[in-house]
Design a protein around this motif. Structure first.
Motif, PDB file in Angstrom:
ATOM      1  N   ILE A  16       2.372  58.858 122.882  1.00 27.62           N
ATOM      2  CA  ILE A  16       3.359  57.278 121.976  1.00 27.62           C
ATOM      3  C   ILE A  16       3.851  57.180 122.971  1.00 27.62           C
ATOM      4  CG2 ILE A  16       4.863  57.568 120.340  1.00 27.62           C
ATOM      5  CD1 ILE A  16       3.821  60.095 119.111  1.00 27.62           C
ATOM      6  N   VAL A  17       3.547  55.856 123.236  1.00 27.14           N
ATOM      7  CA  VAL A  17       4.724  55.100 124.469  1.00 27.14           C
ATOM      8  C   VAL A  17       5.523  54.872 123.513  1.00 27.14           C
ATOM      9  CG1 VAL A  17       4.658  53.963 126.188  1.00 27.14           C
ATOM     10  CG2 VAL A  17       2.774  55.887 125.982  1.00 27.14           C
ATOM     11  N   ALA A  18       6.401  53.804 123.695  1.00 27.31           N
ATOM     12  CA  ALA A  18       7.402  52.898 123.910  1.00 27.31           C
ATOM     13  C   ALA A  18       7.511  51.902 124.133  1.00 27.31           C
ATOM     14  CB  ALA A  18       9.291  53.711 122.999  1.00 27.31           C
ATOM     15  N   GLU A  19       7.873  50.271 123.799  1.00 24.59           N
ATOM     16  CA  GLU A  19       7.897  49.766 124.971  1.00 24.59           C
ATOM     17  C   GLU A  19       8.706  48.479 124.290  1.00 24.59           C
ATOM     18  OE1 GLU A  19       4.616  47.307 125.560  1.00 24.59           O
ATOM     19  OE2 GLU A  19       3.679  48.580 126.858  1.00 24.59           O
ATOM     20  N   ILE A  20       9.979  47.666 125.576  1.00 28.39           N
ATOM     21  CA  ILE A  20      10.574  47.327 124.707  1.00 28.39           C
ATOM     22  C   ILE A  20      11.045  46.126 125.401  1.00 28.39           C
ATOM     23  CG2 ILE A  20      12.892  48.403 125.903  1.00 28.39           C
ATOM     24  CD1 ILE A  20      14.985  47.580 123.931  1.00 28.39           C
ATOM     25  N   GLU A  21      10.913  45.060 125.234  1.00 26.77           N
ATOM     26  CA  GLU A  21      11.238  43.626 125.798  1.00 26.77           C
ATOM     27  C   GLU A  21      12.368  43.341 126.103  1.00 26.77           C
ATOM     28  OE1 GLU A  21       7.903  40.785 124.948  1.00 26.77           O
ATOM     29  OE2 GLU A  21       6.801  42.102 124.659  1.00 26.77           O
ATOM     30  N   LEU A  22      12.894  42.904 126.945  1.00 28.03           N
ATOM     31  CA  LEU A  22      13.858  42.197 127.617  1.00 28.03           C
ATOM     32  C   LEU A  22      14.340  40.662 127.607  1.00 28.03           C
ATOM     33  CD1 LEU A  22      15.029  45.819 129.467  1.00 28.03           C
ATOM     34  CD2 LEU A  22      16.162  44.936 126.973  1.00 28.03           C
ATOM     35  N   ASP A  23      15.389  40.501 127.837  1.00 31.88           N
ATOM     36  CA  ASP A  23      15.756  39.114 128.265  1.00 31.88           C
ATOM     37  C   ASP A  23      15.811  39.028 130.373  1.00 31.88           C
ATOM     38  OD1 ASP A  23      15.844  37.948 125.697  1.00 31.88           O
ATOM     39  OD2 ASP A  23      17.449  38.191 125.406  1.00 31.88           O
ATOM     40  N   SER A  24      16.622  39.920 130.464  1.00 29.62           N
ATOM     41  CA  SER A  24      17.081  39.904 131.537  1.00 29.62           C
ATOM     42  C   SER A  24      16.349  41.279 131.674  1.00 29.62           C
ATOM     43  CB  SER A  24      17.980  39.822 132.032  1.00 29.62           C
ATOM     44  OG  SER A  24      19.007  40.526 131.558  1.00 29.62           O
ATOM     45  N   GLU A  25      15.864  41.950 133.441  1.00 35.74           N
ATOM     46  CA  GLU A  25      15.868  43.562 133.951  1.00 35.74           C
ATOM     47  C   GLU A  25      17.118  44.740 134.182  1.00 35.74           C
ATOM     48  OE1 GLU A  25      14.027  43.899 137.251  1.00 35.74           O
ATOM     49  OE2 GLU A  25      12.684  42.050 137.505  1.00 35.74           O
ATOM     50  N   GLY A  26      18.069  43.627 133.942  1.00 32.98           N
ATOM     51  CA  GLY A  26      19.917  44.013 133.565  1.00 32.98           C
ATOM     52  C   GLY A  26      20.386  44.693 132.010  1.00 32.98           C
ATOM     53  N   GLN A  27      19.143  43.851 131.520  1.00 37.14           N
ATOM     54  CA  GLN A  27      20.349  43.800 130.129  1.00 37.14           C
ATOM     55  C   GLN A  27      19.684  45.098 129.328  1.00 37.14           C
ATOM     56  OE1 GLN A  27      17.942  41.718 127.401  1.00 37.14           O
ATOM     57  NE2 GLN A  27      19.453  42.257 125.899  1.00 37.14           N
ATOM     58  N   SER A  28      21.475  45.578 128.856  1.00 38.29           N
ATOM     59  CA  SER A  28      21.642  46.694 128.159  1.00 38.29           C
ATOM     60  C   SER A  28      20.848  47.128 126.759  1.00 38.29           C
ATOM     61  CB  SER A  28      22.915  47.105 128.032  1.00 38.29           C
ATOM     62  OG  SER A  28      23.857  46.356 127.332  1.00 38.29           O
ATOM     63  N   PHE A  29      20.671  48.040 125.875  1.00 37.28           N
ATOM     64  CA  PHE A  29      19.953  47.814 125.314  1.00 37.28           C
ATOM     65  C   PHE A  29      20.061  49.697 124.007  1.00 37.28           C
ATOM     66  CE2 PHE A  29      16.826  49.218 128.020  1.00 37.28           C
ATOM     67  CZ  PHE A  29      15.787  50.634 127.747  1.00 37.28           C
ATOM     68  N   LEU A  30      20.574  50.059 123.298  1.00 38.94           N
ATOM     69  CA  LEU A  30      20.543  50.903 122.384  1.00 38.94           C
ATOM     70  C   LEU A  30      19.280  52.157 122.532  1.00 38.94           C
ATOM     71  CD1 LEU A  30      22.547  52.548 120.626  1.00 38.94           C
ATOM     72  CD2 LEU A  30      21.403  51.540 118.579  1.00 38.94           C
ATOM     73  N   LYS A  31      19.171  53.215 123.121  1.00 33.40           N
ATOM     74  CA  LYS A  31      17.772  53.792 123.130  1.00 33.40           C
ATOM     75  C   LYS A  31      18.712  55.454 121.741  1.00 33.40           C
ATOM     76  CE  LYS A  31      18.225  53.704 128.389  1.00 33.40           C
ATOM     77  NZ  LYS A  31      18.322  54.765 129.176  1.00 33.40           N
ATOM     78  N   PRO A  32      17.336  54.592 121.157  1.00 33.96           N
ATOM     79  CA  PRO A  32      17.488  55.847 119.566  1.00 33.96           C
ATOM     80  C   PRO A  32      16.731  56.916 120.609  1.00 33.96           C
ATOM     81  CG  PRO A  32      14.980  53.963 119.999  1.00 33.96           C
ATOM     82  CD  PRO A  32      15.932  53.961 121.190  1.00 33.96           C
TER      83      PRO A  32
END
Length: 156
Positions: A114-130
């Motif tokens: 099971i693998v999760a991917e997240i698409e971002l606007d930039s390589e350094g963009q932060s995101f909430l990690k579940p």
């Protein structure tokens, strides 16, 4: 050029399923798996797609991607002439903060992965990690779908 920026993670538990707002059955194969350009044929529920991806940058987070919808009939025909092996999975869409994770649960020879991917606007963009997100595997070639087709998870 259309640039895809994404990060990839293993998934620690299936609690993401309860938070999923959409899921899609996917069957896919590859017409080409050379690193410089992979050409994927995919059927997602009742739609067909052909996708060309370029080689990843050094960190593995960014690469060229071009995708067009095709008929399911054409996708089925192209799968018949694809390289050996097929990827079967269910993709779950899970919202986390301002982003959506696409979580792939694999079947067949990749059962248990099971693998999760997240698409971002930039390589350094932060995101909430579940909490269900595990080890990051961005850029690790063995987790590319084109490699899972050649060396399935069950053979690791």
């Amino acid at each position: 050029m259309a640039q895809e920026i994404e990060r990839k993670f293993l998934v620690k538990s299936d609690v993401f399923k309860a938070k999923s707002f959409k899921n899609t059955k996917i069957v896919q194969g590859f017409l080409s798996t050379v690193p410089e350009r992979t050409v994927r044929v995919r059927i997602k529920d009742d739609k067909g797609f052909i996708t060309v991806k370029g080689i990843s940058n050094q960190s593995g987070t960014s690469r060229y991607e071009w995708e067009k919808e095709i008929s399911v009939e054409d996708a089925v025909d192209l799968l018949k002439i694809s390289e050996p092996g097929v990827i079967e999975k269910t993709r779950f869409h899970v919202k986390s903060g301002n982003h959506i994770f696409e979580v792939d649960e694999f079947y067949g020879t990749n059962e248990g992965l099971i693998v999760a991917e997240i698409e971002l606007d930039s390589e350094g963009q932060s995101f909430l990690k579940p909490v269900w997100l595990g080890e990051e595997v961005t850029g690790q070639v063995k987790y590319f779908n084109s490699m899972l087709m050649k060396t399935p998870f069950k053979n690791w």
